[in-house]
Design a protein around this motif. Structure first.
Motif, short mmCIF file in Angstrom:
data_model
loop_
_atom_site.label_atom_id
_atom_site.label_comp_id
_atom_site.label_asym_id
_atom_site.label_seq_id
_atom_site.Cartn_x
_atom_site.Cartn_y
_atom_site.Cartn_z
N SER A 217 0.84 -1.21 0.00
CA SER A 217 0.00 0.00 0.00
C SER A 217 0.86 1.24 0.00
O SER A 217 0.56 2.22 -0.69
CB SER A 217 -0.91 0.02 1.23
OG SER A 217 -1.76 -1.08 1.21
N ASP B 19 -6.05 -0.90 -4.52
CA ASP B 19 -5.48 -1.44 -3.29
C ASP B 19 -6.44 -2.45 -2.68
O ASP B 19 -7.41 -2.09 -2.03
CB ASP B 19 -5.19 -0.31 -2.30
CG ASP B 19 -4.32 -0.77 -1.15
OD1 ASP B 19 -4.08 -1.98 -1.04
OD2 ASP B 19 -3.88 0.09 -0.36
N GLU B 20 -6.17 -3.71 -2.90
CA GLU B 20 -7.01 -4.81 -2.40
C GLU B 20 -8.50 -4.53 -2.59
O GLU B 20 -9.26 -4.56 -1.63
CB GLU B 20 -6.72 -5.06 -0.92
CG GLU B 20 -5.24 -5.20 -0.65
CD GLU B 20 -4.94 -5.97 0.62
OE1 GLU B 20 -5.80 -6.73 1.06
OE2 GLU B 20 -3.83 -5.81 1.13
#
Ligand SMILES: Nc1ncnc2c1ncn2[C@@H]1O[C@H](COP(=O)(O)OP(=O)(O)OP(=O)(O)O)[C@@H](O)[C@H]1O
Ligand SMILES: [Mg+2]
Lengths: 279, 367
Positions: B43, B158-159
């Motif tokens: 991240s 991000d995820e």
């Protein structure tokens, strides 16, 4: 059998709770109701025994206050002083609170605590230094002086409250806005601010109440021209006695706007005041 | 559309370095996946590229522009956050239109783009709703919609699927892949799920403790992991590792350990190379799918007598956990279970599909 027992026990608990609540409510509301009713009676009717709850209301006291006395002026002074100080406290407090919550300053916590600690000063302790300052800058007896006095207390309070609300807001939404094309300031006022609106309203009401109800500052810093309503009430106590009718009417005028404002924004107030409590 | 490059990028929080010397060249239109365990700096890398974190040292380029000191709004990227980060006080339409309005697009252009994206994502009927009135999967689509209406140079994700249930995740995975086929925008995707990485990435970047371990295509990563970490991270169930010692007796090079493990190296070239490792510690790796069950008590080369500990029936295949000495191994057999717990069976280790790592450095010995 057991079920029935449980039911009666529940019933008893209910009765008990409601009785207690009723007593508390009467206890809290009685003086207010009595005040409002009295303000609508004639001086004679006010003290009749037993007190009458059903009578022909008269607005003569109010008419007298606004027409003969300076009440309109006092009301205006009160409104100006409390609204201005609340407005300044909210604008600066929101900006400062946001900066403290989001800026990664070293010692931000210490600064924040120092700021809120100024709100904890007893009013009496603040009066003397403010008096000296106001005297020096010719602010005694001016509306501006009063606004400054209120703001010295409302600003740290508003800043601390707003900081708490912003700190609890996850910063991701503002980040998303910045990636989406917003400047830092746009992310603040288009994304963060609307989300703390309930908190802003609650803070505003509390600031307004502080200024609106204040007697100490107003009695020291105002002159005849800039007096606010709470000071005006105190002047109704004279050597010849107390003008009860006017005192009741003035009290009603003091309470009424706060009551209406409180009811109007009740939804926000509850959400705002409990914002810190969630999680 | 654009290339992205990280050049010697470091990120420090105080005296903790969370990204160490990141070097990465991402091609135009590429779908690249950053994968690694929690806290490895995925991240952080993404957020540095987005401009949400400062770069401690090094340079980041989007196209030919160095963006280190450029505010996020000028980088022309769009990002999908793990928790979606939708604007809660705006409805879906306004959420998607927000970035376009800030960029002063005409109302008709905004309307066209939002409707088009909504159609692609199948959320046309939700445009008037507030985010809190949406399910997780719908929010996810809105977050993606908000990114694609912008038609940015680069997508960062991000995820984005980690808050969805397993079934929806698989479905969205396919949809995202399809979307990328269609839009062809350079995309950097963060996940800690190796299956997602393997199925979606053109190339995969495996990170650990802020350091890039390997950058490669999924099959390259699967077949030729550079070190023991990558080998263990990619593939499910994970690769089996057996600590052993390399021994050269007569003309043969063997791997042995005290649990009775014995593996003969057939490959002449590798055997020659392993001469340097005589009496040194190695780690032998073999994937569960490269282990076979063989009938009887075969004493053939590279067979091992083992005890069955656990049998997991997955329907089309069976995972069998076996042990010998202190060593346990997972085997992946096709079809329904043929073995019982407690039974002794013989397994054969594939003579050419195995991995060898230096015990000390963890680096692959095979190249
Ligand atoms: N603001 C911060 N201050 C200090 N340390 C931080 C900060 N943000 C992240 N870190 C640390 O940096 C490291 C990398 O964090 P990062 O969020 O990049 O991990 P990640 O790979 O995305 O993990 P996950 O899969 O859990 O999201 C972590 O050890 C984290 O504790
Ligand atoms: Mg992360």
């Amino acid at each position: 059998m057991a079920g029935k027992q449980l039911l009666t026990r529940k019933l008893i608990a209910r009765v008990f709770i409601y009785t207690a609540l009723t007593i508390a409510m009467v206890w809290a509301l009685m003086p207010i109701v009595w005040m409002v009713l009295s303000s609508l009676k004639t001086q004679a009717g006010m003290f009749s025994m037993p007190p009458k709850f059903i009578f022909k209301p008269t607005f003569s006291t109010y008419a007298f206050m606004f027409n003969e006395g300076n009440f309109g002026l006092f009301l205006k002074n009160s409104v100006i002083a409390s609204l201005s100080s609340t407005f300044i406290a909210l604008v600066l407090g929101t900006l400062g609170g946001y900066a403290l919550a989001r800026g990664n300053y070293k010692g931000a916590k210490h600064i924040a605590f120092w700021i809120i600690s100024t709100r904890m000063t007893p009013i009496a302790a603040a009066i003397v230094p403010l008096y000296l300052i106001f005297a020096k800058f010719h602010l005694m007896g001016t509306a501006l002086g009063l606004v400054i006095a209120y703001t010295t207390f409302n600003l740290p309070f508003a800043l601390w409250m707003m900081m708490t609300f912003f700190a609890e807001l996850p910063p991701d939404m503002e980040h998303a806005a910045m990636v989406d094309g917003a400047t830092k300031f746009q992310a603040f006022y288009k994304i963060a601010l609307p989300q703390v609106a309930p908190g802003l309203v609650a803070t505003g009401i509390l600031c307004l109440m502080f200024a609106w109800n204040d007697f100490a500052f107003a009695s020291v810093f105002t002159s005849h021209k800039t007096q606010t309503i709470p000071v005006a009430v105190s002047l109704l106590v004279s050597q010849t006695g107390i003008a009860w009718g006017q005192a009741m009417a003035t009290g009603t005028v003091i309470i009424l706007p706060m009551l209406v404002a409180g009811l109007a924004v009740r939804k926000y107030l509850v959400r705002g005041l409990s914002m810190g409590a969630i999680k | 559309m654009a290339t992205v490059s990280f050049k010697n990028v470091y990120k420090k929080y105080g005296d903790q370095t969370v990204v160490k010397n990141l070097n990465l060249e991402i091609k135009d239109q590429e779908f690249i996946v950053l994968v690694g365990p929690s806290g490895c700096g995925k991240s952080t890398s993404l957020r540095m590229l987005a401009g949400l974190e400062e770069v401690t040292s090094g340079d980041i380029y989007i196209g030919d522009t160095r963006v280190n000191d450029m505010p996020p709004k000028d980088r022309d990227i769009a990002m999908v956050f793990q928790n979606y980060a939708l604007y809660p006080h705006m409805n879906v339409y306004d959420n998607m239109a927000f970035g376009l309005r800030l960029r002063k697009y005409s109302a008709s252009e905004i309307d066209r783009r939002v409707k088009e994206a909504a159609a692609i994502l199948g959320i046309e009927h939700l445009l008037e709703r507030k985010p809190r009135e949406l399910s997780g999967g719908q929010r996810q689509r809105v977050a993606i919609g908000r990114a694609i209406v912008r038609e940015p140079k680069v997508f960062l994700m991000d995820e984005p699927l980690s808050n969805l249930d397993a079934k929806l995740r698989v479905q969205m995975r396919a949809e995202l892949a399809k979307l990328h086929q269609k839009l062809k925008t350079t995309c950097i995707y963060v996940t800690h799920d190796q299956t997602e990485a393997m199925t979606m990435g053109d190339r995969i970047v495996v990170m650990k403790d802020g350091v890039v371990q390997q950058v490669a295509t999924p099959s390259e990563l699967y077949n030729n992991p550079k070190n023991i970490f990558v080998a263990g991270f990619i593939g499910s169930p994970a690769m089996n590792f057996i600590d052993c010692t390399c021994i050269k007796e007569n003309d043969e090079v063997c791997l042995v350990n005290e649990d009775g493990f014995k593996f003969l190296i057939n490959d002449k070239k590798l055997a020659d190379k392993l001469i340097n490792y005589h009496n040194k510690k190695l780690v032998f790796g073999i994937r569960p799918e490269d282990v076979r069950g063989v009938p009887g008590e075969s004493s053939k080369e590279n067979c091992q007598r083992v005890r069955v500990d656990v049998v997991e029936n997955l329907g089309s295949e069976t995972l069998v956990y076996v042990s010998f000495g202190k060593q346990t191994i997972v085997c992946r057999f096709m079809g329904s279970p043929k073995h019982k717990v407690g039974e002794n069976i013989t397994i054969a280790l594939s003579p050419n599909r195995y991995y060898l790592f230096d015990k000390e450095s963890g680096v692959s010995v095979i190249d």
